[in-house]
Design an enzyme around this catalytic site. Sequence first.
Site, PDB file in Angstrom:
ATOM      1  N   ASP A  64       0.845  -1.201   0.000  1.00 40.26           N
ATOM      2  CA  ASP A  64       0.000   0.000   0.000  1.00 40.26           C
ATOM      3  C   ASP A  64       0.879   1.250   0.000  1.00 40.26           C
ATOM      4  O   ASP A  64       1.683   1.447   0.911  1.00 40.26           O
ATOM      5  CB  ASP A  64      -0.938  -0.002   1.210  1.00 40.26           C
ATOM      6  CG  ASP A  64      -2.087   0.976   1.045  1.00 40.26           C
ATOM      7  OD1 ASP A  64      -1.843   2.112   0.593  1.00 40.26           O
ATOM      8  OD2 ASP A  64      -3.229   0.610   1.366  1.00 40.26           O
ATOM      9  N   SER A 114      -6.890   4.057  -1.712  1.00 42.93           N
ATOM     10  CA  SER A 114      -6.733   2.601  -1.690  1.00 42.93           C
ATOM     11  C   SER A 114      -8.017   1.849  -2.006  1.00 42.93           C
ATOM     12  O   SER A 114      -7.958   0.684  -2.388  1.00 42.93           O
ATOM     13  CB  SER A 114      -6.227   2.154  -0.314  1.00 42.93           C
ATOM     14  OG  SER A 114      -4.947   2.686  -0.090  1.00 42.93           O
ATOM     15  N   ASP A 303       2.423 -10.688  18.723  1.00 44.88           N
ATOM     16  CA  ASP A 303       1.851 -10.580  17.374  1.00 44.88           C
ATOM     17  C   ASP A 303       2.759 -11.219  16.324  1.00 44.88           C
ATOM     18  O   ASP A 303       3.973 -11.034  16.368  1.00 44.88           O
ATOM     19  CB  ASP A 303       1.671  -9.104  16.999  1.00 44.88           C
ATOM     20  CG  ASP A 303       0.669  -8.394  17.893  1.00 44.88           C
ATOM     21  OD1 ASP A 303      -0.345  -9.013  18.257  1.00 44.88           O
ATOM     22  OD2 ASP A 303       0.913  -7.219  18.234  1.00 44.88           O
ATOM     23  N   GLU A 329      -1.147  -8.061   1.971  1.00 46.23           N
ATOM     24  CA  GLU A 329      -0.903  -6.618   1.915  1.00 46.23           C
ATOM     25  C   GLU A 329       0.116  -6.149   2.954  1.00 46.23           C
ATOM     26  O   GLU A 329      -0.018  -6.431   4.145  1.00 46.23           O
ATOM     27  CB  GLU A 329      -2.213  -5.847   2.144  1.00 46.23           C
ATOM     28  CG  GLU A 329      -1.984  -4.351   1.992  1.00 46.23           C
ATOM     29  CD  GLU A 329      -3.148  -3.482   2.450  1.00 46.23           C
ATOM     30  OE1 GLU A 329      -3.256  -2.368   1.937  1.00 46.23           O
ATOM     31  OE2 GLU A 329      -3.928  -3.915   3.312  1.00 46.23           O
ATOM     32  N   HIS A 376      -0.960   2.800  -5.189  1.00 45.20           N
ATOM     33  CA  HIS A 376      -0.652   4.180  -5.576  1.00 45.20           C
ATOM     34  C   HIS A 376       0.689   4.520  -4.954  1.00 45.20           C
ATOM     35  O   HIS A 376       1.213   3.776  -4.134  1.00 45.20           O
ATOM     36  CB  HIS A 376      -1.734   5.134  -5.077  1.00 45.20           C
ATOM     37  CG  HIS A 376      -1.950   5.025  -3.589  1.00 45.20           C
ATOM     38  ND1 HIS A 376      -1.045   5.514  -2.668  1.00 45.20           N
ATOM     39  CD2 HIS A 376      -2.927   4.419  -2.871  1.00 45.20           C
ATOM     40  CE1 HIS A 376      -1.471   5.236  -1.456  1.00 45.20           C
ATOM     41  NE2 HIS A 376      -2.603   4.564  -1.532  1.00 45.20           N
TER      42      HIS A 376
HETATM   43 ZN   LIG Z   1      -2.981   6.264   2.060  1.00 50.83          ZN
END
Ligand SMILES: [Zn+2]
Length: 522
Positions: A64, A114, A303, A329, A376
């Site tokens: 992303d 997004s 985690d 992602e 992007h």
């Molecule tokens: Zn953003």
Amino acid sequence: MAGKRMYVLCGLLIFISIQRTVSVYEEELHASYWNNKGKQALHTALNIQPNLHQAKNTILFLGDGMGVTTVTAARILKGQKAGRSGEETSLVMDTFPHLALSKTYNVDQQMPDSAGTATAYLCGVKANYGTLGVTAATPRYNCSATYGNEVKSVLYRAKQAGKSVGIVTTTRVQHASPGASYAHTANRGWYADSDLSPEAVANGCRDIAYQLVHNIEINVILGGGREYMFPRDMQDPEYPSVKGDRNDGQNLIVEWLKNKKKAKYVWNKKQFDDVNPAKTDFLMGLFEPKDCRYEIERNPLSDPSLTEMTEKAIKILSRNPKGYFLFVEGGRIDHGHHAGRAIRSLTEAIEFDRAIGRAAELTNELDTLTIVTADHSHVFSIGGHSARGNPILGVSRGIADDKKRFTLAGYANGPGYQFFNGTRPDVNETIAMGKEYRQQATVPLDSETHGIEDVAIYAKGPMSHLFHGVQEQNYIAHVMAYAACLPPYEDCKLNHPNHAASVYPSLLLLLIGLTIFSVSSS
Ligand SMILES: [Zn+2]
Ligand SMILES: *[C@@H]1O[C@H](CO)[C@@H](O)[C@H](O)[C@H]1NC(C)=O
Ligand SMILES: *[C@@H]1O[C@H](CO)[C@@H](O)[C@H](O)[C@H]1NC(C)=O
Ligand SMILES: *[C@@H]1O[C@H](CO)[C@@H](O)[C@H](O)[C@H]1NC(C)=O
């Protein structure tokens, strides 16, 4: 004037370069080094054969906000962390044979978000800014305009065809990028029912968390986003002050587990580690109330990393003989940039690349199409007069016209704006390489913005050569559907690779090659 400035600058460069050790490798001084490297790369390129098989498995890695400058900076940082100059290092994605550029604009916006972009690369149709899984006939926030305008993702089509499907992200699993794989909504912000507008409630639109559980049976769901799944009166298991976000009183985890066999819900690392992929058909792991922590702040005891989540997902999904579709992602590369803190973004990108590497070890290029791309870019730039091996998050060896130093990394806008009373603060390497440092920005904004330029698509595996040239972003979904013979390309006429037979032709080619070679050289 320009000549004089040039002269001063050269003087400065020479002065500073004697102060500083420039890390140039001795081998690089010889023509033979570069000629050999060039020959090897040429040899590799000459041997690239298009893989015309059907893709049994497809993995889409989405960074992303991972523009090309972010990729280059992450590559250099990775190399420098390993004690090298950095520029010559390769990321895993750098080794993919096929590349294209992706035009990222939304139907109504030059600078995309997004949600609109995810609709393009997952569903094959460009959409409006802020909307998910609907055509651009749906204006943002207009629930009633979603009906009849829904578009189905490649993940949905893969599930319909009997494959297993999964989503893995470092953001909340209801976030825009994974959201386009299962949800149809006029607003990406409708995470829980309490987020819906009165118009959305009146016209019966459902929140994204509800759709996650009810639209498609997704086999593996890993990331953050616990609070949207639980009712208001329910306490978060990890943070007692956090409560659920649902007004409808539903516990969506209970709903999800209903009627499923070999299904598990986990929310911490210990439970995650205890999941045996060989005995699991469905796994939902939600490790934070909202987004997962940045990799540099993650507690490895509580985690899992993106790489660990990716590995678990592949091990579960690959048990399906019909194959799988997996969306992974690196979701917070984007967040680091929005905060104007390049170090966060770049360390997220490096972990994202590590996940790509782990996936490569667990899959076979013969039957698995792997794509790496971004939704992007960001207004992030890297440059300035820097010697080889200059820390990518450090300062330029040149001095600016205001007699101050400047960082190589910078933003065209964002919270890093520091121009007060006609001047900006000086900066040195100690300051610039701090974990909380914000690179200077030209224009003040609370949140740094996305960029508008094209992003790269890297691909390997079946039909990956279709990624060539400059393409509209929605083309990605079309290649994925075609390579896996999913609607509307069920008649693609691609065959599954026969693993045993595929060794034979290459051996034969090798023999022919050797014969020609020995004939021509005798
Ligand atoms: Zn953003
Ligand atoms: C929302 O969409 C519906 C259906 O397309 C349309 O009739 C209505 O005028 C739109 N509302 C707004 C506020 O744009
Ligand atoms: C800018 O100048 C004003 C007036 O001299 C001063 O009060 C203020 O603190 C200065 N701001 C910064 C960031 O230096
Ligand atoms: C950088 O500047 C800070 C603050 O002025 C100072 O404490 C630090 O020693 C400087 N570091 C270097 C390497 O000059």
